[in-house]
Design an enzyme around this catalytic site. Structure first.
Site, PDB file in Angstrom:
ATOM      1  N   ASP A   1       0.848  -1.263  -0.084  1.00  0.00           N
ATOM      2  CA  ASP A   1      -0.143   0.002  -0.106  1.00  0.00           C
ATOM      3  C   ASP A   1       0.804   1.199   0.012  1.00  0.00           C
ATOM      4  O   ASP A   1       1.834   1.161   0.612  1.00  0.00           O
ATOM      5  CB  ASP A   1      -0.896   0.095   1.144  1.00  0.00           C
TER       6      ASP A   1
ATOM      7  N   ASP B   1      -0.391   5.082   0.523  1.00  0.00           N
ATOM      8  CA  ASP B   1      -0.520   6.121   1.535  1.00  0.00           C
ATOM      9  C   ASP B   1      -0.641   5.436   3.046  1.00  0.00           C
ATOM     10  O   ASP B   1      -1.255   4.601   3.342  1.00  0.00           O
ATOM     11  CB  ASP B   1      -2.099   6.407   1.400  1.00  0.00           C
TER      12      ASP B   1
ATOM     13  N   SER C   1      -7.242   4.665   4.404  1.00  0.00           N
ATOM     14  CA  SER C   1      -6.468   5.382   5.596  1.00  0.00           C
ATOM     15  C   SER C   1      -7.330   6.688   6.056  1.00  0.00           C
ATOM     16  O   SER C   1      -7.430   6.966   7.290  1.00  0.00           O
ATOM     17  CB  SER C   1      -5.055   5.817   5.060  1.00  0.00           C
TER      18      SER C   1
ATOM     19  N   ASP D   1      -2.113  -0.480   5.911  1.00  0.00           N
ATOM     20  CA  ASP D   1      -2.613   0.047   7.258  1.00  0.00           C
ATOM     21  C   ASP D   1      -4.099   0.249   7.372  1.00  0.00           C
ATOM     22  O   ASP D   1      -4.432   0.665   8.549  1.00  0.00           O
ATOM     23  CB  ASP D   1      -1.876   1.344   7.285  1.00  0.00           C
TER      24      ASP D   1
END
Length: 243
Positions: A8, A10, A169, A204
């Site tokens: 990922d 970001d 995110s 995340d």
């Protein structure tokens, strides 16, 4: 042994928007022999920017698994897909025009703000993105990002209409029946035709969860929990584990 890592972007690879902090991470992964696959909600144009800055030339996955971009001739076998520039593209999502058609019906009712009805200045304010990167984010092909709304309930309407609403995110993304895991699985199967593989993923957010399900080892940056992912404070910790 082919070592693959799905990243990922970001808040995982890059804390903000500046690519420089990621350069030593990418270099170390290359030194370890990894094939680096960006698997992000970012657009093709955004990812091409980071690929150039970070000197990454492998396939990549855009807009929450909506499309896989494979450089022509990358695999020593034919890959079925649409030819777009120097890529073979495997489309798994739906076109952004269809998404915006539905959002247009809802924007006044729910006070929705998204790329398609926002100015560059508004997008810069919503995202904190540098002005020069805003046009790249606006080049959406398969998804829309919901920045704000004045009434709840729009998610249910979109889901009932056959769309997926995924939390990233910072923002919600509206897209078709695609996800990061489905796209990653397709690429993994291609690589398996080349030999034995060892696969990793780092993310995340909730939209990374499907990606975690299809790899051998997963890592989640931050405090979210996933049964298959090891929690780490940053991607630097991942490098220590996979050496």
């Amino acid at each position: 042994m082919i070592r693959l890592i799905f990243l990922d972007i970001d808040k995982t690879l890059i804390p903000g928007y500046e690519p420089d902090p990621a350069k030593p991470i990418i270099e170390e992964l290359k030194d370890m022999g990894f094939e680096i696959i960006f698997n992000s909600s970012k657009t093709r144009a955004e990812q091409e920017y980071y690929r150039k800055e970070l000197e990454v030339e492998t396939p990549f996955i855009s807009e929450n698994g909506s499309a896989i971009f494979i450089p022509k001739g990358y695999f020593p076998f034919d890959v079925k897909g649409k030819e777009v520039g120097n890529y073979i593209v495997i489309e798994l999502g739906i076109r952004v025009e269809k998404i915006r058609e539905e959002l247009k019906k809802l924007e006044n009712i729910y006070g929705l703000k998204y790329y398609g009805n926002s100015t560059k200045e508004e997008i810069e304010k919503f995202t904190g993105m540098p002005p020069e990167l805003v046009p790249l984010a606006m080049e959406r092909e398969y998804s829309e990002t919901i920045f704000e709304w004045s009434r709840d309930g729009w998610e249910e309407v979109l889901v009932e209409g056959g769309f997926k609403v995924t939390m990233g995110s910072r923002f919600y993304t509206v897209h078709g029946n695609s996800d990061k895991g489905k796209a990653a699985k397709i690429l993994l199967d291609f690589y398996k035709r080349l030999g034995q593989i060892e696969s990793y993923a780092v993310g995340d957010s909730y939209n990374d969860f499907p990606m975690f399900e299809v790899v051998d080892k997963a890592f989640i940056v931050g405090s979210l929990k996933h049964k298959k992912a090891q929690n780490v404070s940053s991607i630097i910790d991942v490098l220590e584990v996979i050496k």
